[in-house]
Motif scaffolding. Sequence first.
Motif, mmCIF file in Angstrom:
data_model
loop_
_atom_site.group_PDB
_atom_site.id
_atom_site.type_symbol
_atom_site.label_atom_id
_atom_site.label_comp_id
_atom_site.label_asym_id
_atom_site.label_seq_id
_atom_site.Cartn_x
_atom_site.Cartn_y
_atom_site.Cartn_z
ATOM 1 N N LEU A 171 -1.247 29.087 -10.416
ATOM 2 C CA LEU A 171 -2.132 28.032 -9.899
ATOM 3 C C LEU A 171 -1.463 26.663 -9.942
ATOM 4 C CD1 LEU A 171 -5.621 29.027 -11.283
ATOM 5 C CD2 LEU A 171 -4.917 28.905 -8.909
ATOM 6 N N SER A 172 -0.715 26.383 -11.000
ATOM 7 C CA SER A 172 -0.024 25.096 -11.049
ATOM 8 C C SER A 172 1.102 25.042 -10.021
ATOM 9 C CB SER A 172 0.506 24.832 -12.455
ATOM 10 O OG SER A 172 1.452 25.798 -12.815
ATOM 11 N N LEU A 173 1.719 26.173 -9.742
ATOM 12 C CA LEU A 173 2.740 26.207 -8.694
ATOM 13 C C LEU A 173 2.122 25.957 -7.321
ATOM 14 C CD1 LEU A 173 5.777 26.731 -8.424
ATOM 15 C CD2 LEU A 173 5.230 29.102 -7.976
ATOM 16 N N GLU A 174 0.945 26.505 -7.074
ATOM 17 C CA GLU A 174 0.245 26.234 -5.818
ATOM 18 C C GLU A 174 -0.199 24.775 -5.733
ATOM 19 O OE1 GLU A 174 -0.214 28.059 -3.077
ATOM 20 O OE2 GLU A 174 1.103 29.496 -4.030
ATOM 21 N N PHE A 175 -0.552 24.178 -6.862
ATOM 22 C CA PHE A 175 -0.894 22.762 -6.886
ATOM 23 C C PHE A 175 0.308 21.914 -6.492
ATOM 24 C CE2 PHE A 175 -1.253 18.751 -9.261
ATOM 25 C CZ PHE A 175 -2.417 18.272 -8.698
ATOM 26 N N LEU A 176 1.486 22.268 -6.993
ATOM 27 C CA LEU A 176 2.703 21.538 -6.623
ATOM 28 C C LEU A 176 3.000 21.667 -5.137
ATOM 29 C CD1 LEU A 176 5.016 22.347 -9.645
ATOM 30 C CD2 LEU A 176 4.013 20.146 -9.052
ATOM 31 N N VAL A 177 2.796 22.851 -4.587
ATOM 32 C CA VAL A 177 3.020 23.051 -3.151
ATOM 33 C C VAL A 177 2.022 22.224 -2.341
ATOM 34 C CG1 VAL A 177 2.844 24.781 -1.318
ATOM 35 C CG2 VAL A 177 4.114 25.293 -3.381
ATOM 36 N N LEU A 178 0.797 22.132 -2.816
ATOM 37 C CA LEU A 178 -0.204 21.344 -2.109
ATOM 38 C C LEU A 178 0.133 19.856 -2.135
ATOM 39 C CD1 LEU A 178 -2.965 21.596 -0.670
ATOM 40 C CD2 LEU A 178 -3.998 21.122 -2.888
ATOM 41 N N ILE A 179 0.605 19.363 -3.254
ATOM 42 C CA ILE A 179 1.015 17.961 -3.336
ATOM 43 C C ILE A 179 2.217 17.697 -2.430
ATOM 44 C CG2 ILE A 179 1.988 16.226 -4.892
ATOM 45 C CD1 ILE A 179 -1.034 16.650 -5.082
ATOM 46 N N LEU A 180 3.174 18.617 -2.404
ATOM 47 C CA LEU A 180 4.317 18.463 -1.498
ATOM 48 C C LEU A 180 3.882 18.486 -0.038
ATOM 49 C CD1 LEU A 180 7.083 20.594 -3.193
ATOM 50 C CD2 LEU A 180 6.987 18.119 -2.959
ATOM 51 N N LEU A 191 0.826 -1.201 0.000
ATOM 52 C CA LEU A 191 0.000 0.000 0.000
ATOM 53 C C LEU A 191 0.865 1.257 0.000
ATOM 54 C CD1 LEU A 191 -2.858 1.187 0.198
ATOM 55 C CD2 LEU A 191 -2.592 1.108 2.669
ATOM 56 N N LEU A 192 1.996 1.184 0.678
ATOM 57 C CA LEU A 192 2.913 2.326 0.718
ATOM 58 C C LEU A 192 3.425 2.670 -0.674
ATOM 59 C CD1 LEU A 192 4.589 4.314 2.430
ATOM 60 C CD2 LEU A 192 6.327 2.545 2.545
ATOM 61 N N MET A 193 3.749 1.671 -1.460
ATOM 62 C CA MET A 193 4.243 1.910 -2.815
ATOM 63 C C MET A 193 3.146 2.473 -3.718
ATOM 64 S SD MET A 193 7.390 1.371 -2.802
ATOM 65 C CE MET A 193 7.738 1.356 -4.534
ATOM 66 N N ILE A 194 1.913 2.035 -3.533
ATOM 67 C CA ILE A 194 0.808 2.557 -4.341
ATOM 68 C C ILE A 194 0.559 4.022 -4.025
ATOM 69 C CG2 ILE A 194 -1.679 2.352 -4.759
ATOM 70 C CD1 ILE A 194 -1.344 -0.656 -4.353
ATOM 71 N N VAL A 195 0.576 4.368 -2.752
ATOM 72 C CA VAL A 195 0.369 5.763 -2.354
ATOM 73 C C VAL A 195 1.528 6.635 -2.844
ATOM 74 C CG1 VAL A 195 0.211 7.300 -0.357
ATOM 75 C CG2 VAL A 195 -1.075 5.174 -0.401
ATOM 76 N N PHE A 196 2.748 6.145 -2.722
ATOM 77 C CA PHE A 196 3.904 6.907 -3.201
ATOM 78 C C PHE A 196 3.840 7.091 -4.717
ATOM 79 C CE2 PHE A 196 8.342 7.115 -4.670
ATOM 80 C CZ PHE A 196 8.684 8.312 -4.074
ATOM 81 N N PHE A 197 3.425 6.056 -5.448
ATOM 82 C CA PHE A 197 3.290 6.171 -6.896
ATOM 83 C C PHE A 197 2.209 7.174 -7.268
ATOM 84 C CE2 PHE A 197 1.421 4.754 -10.941
ATOM 85 C CZ PHE A 197 2.522 4.945 -11.755
ATOM 86 N N TYR A 198 1.123 7.196 -6.506
ATOM 87 C CA TYR A 198 0.061 8.163 -6.746
ATOM 88 C C TYR A 198 0.564 9.593 -6.546
ATOM 89 C CZ TYR A 198 -4.173 10.831 -6.030
ATOM 90 O OH TYR A 198 -5.146 11.796 -6.091
ATOM 91 N N PHE A 199 1.283 9.839 -5.445
ATOM 92 C CA PHE A 199 1.832 11.173 -5.211
ATOM 93 C C PHE A 199 2.825 11.564 -6.299
ATOM 94 C CE2 PHE A 199 0.755 10.760 -0.550
ATOM 95 C CZ PHE A 199 -0.168 11.792 -0.573
ATOM 96 N N LEU A 200 3.635 10.619 -6.730
ATOM 97 C CA LEU A 200 4.606 10.891 -7.780
ATOM 98 C C LEU A 200 3.919 11.206 -9.103
ATOM 99 C CD1 LEU A 200 7.709 10.882 -8.008
ATOM 100 C CD2 LEU A 200 7.529 8.564 -8.886
ATOM 101 N N LEU A 201 2.876 10.481 -9.439
ATOM 102 C CA LEU A 201 2.135 10.726 -10.670
ATOM 103 C C LEU A 201 1.468 12.097 -10.651
ATOM 104 C CD1 LEU A 201 0.990 9.485 -13.355
ATOM 105 C CD2 LEU A 201 -0.994 8.850 -11.977
ATOM 106 N N VAL A 202 0.828 12.437 -9.549
ATOM 107 C CA VAL A 202 0.157 13.730 -9.438
ATOM 108 C C VAL A 202 1.185 14.869 -9.451
ATOM 109 C CG1 VAL A 202 -1.276 15.145 -7.920
ATOM 110 C CG2 VAL A 202 -1.841 12.759 -8.275
ATOM 111 N N PHE A 203 2.338 14.666 -8.821
ATOM 112 C CA PHE A 203 3.377 15.689 -8.810
ATOM 113 C C PHE A 203 3.901 15.942 -10.220
ATOM 114 C CE2 PHE A 203 7.834 16.998 -8.413
ATOM 115 C CZ PHE A 203 7.661 18.144 -7.651
ATOM 116 N N PHE A 204 4.143 14.877 -10.979
ATOM 117 C CA PHE A 204 4.651 15.070 -12.340
ATOM 118 C C PHE A 204 3.584 15.627 -13.276
ATOM 119 C CE2 PHE A 204 8.186 12.146 -11.198
ATOM 120 C CZ PHE A 204 9.191 13.078 -11.426
#
Length: 98
Positions: A33-42, A2-15
């Motif tokens: 707005l896209s910069l704020e989206f990146l900050v929110l994902i981080l 589950l940890l790898m799936i969540v990490f892959f999801y965050f990585l996909l959304v970040f890219f």
Amino acid sequence: MLLMIVFFYFLLVFFCGMWVYSSSRKHLLITLLSLEFLVLILFFLLYYYLTMFLYELYFVVVFLTFSVCEGTLGLSILVSVVRSYGNDYFQSYNMFQC
């Protein structure tokens, strides 16, 4: 697993956010707005990491403070540009004007 799936999801959304940030060339507002989206994902990634290892969440508050300051600075630059040029198109800026 589950940890790898969540990490892959965050990585996909970040890219996806990085792709929008690097491909938006028309409007300054879309770039901010896209910069704020990146900050929110981080922020979500940092919060997930700190809660997974049972760390203290003081750094999350510091990160949120800096992200709010970054958003305020971007918004003030946007308002200044709209007042100076009348719109937020990148093509209408004269870079050689002081």
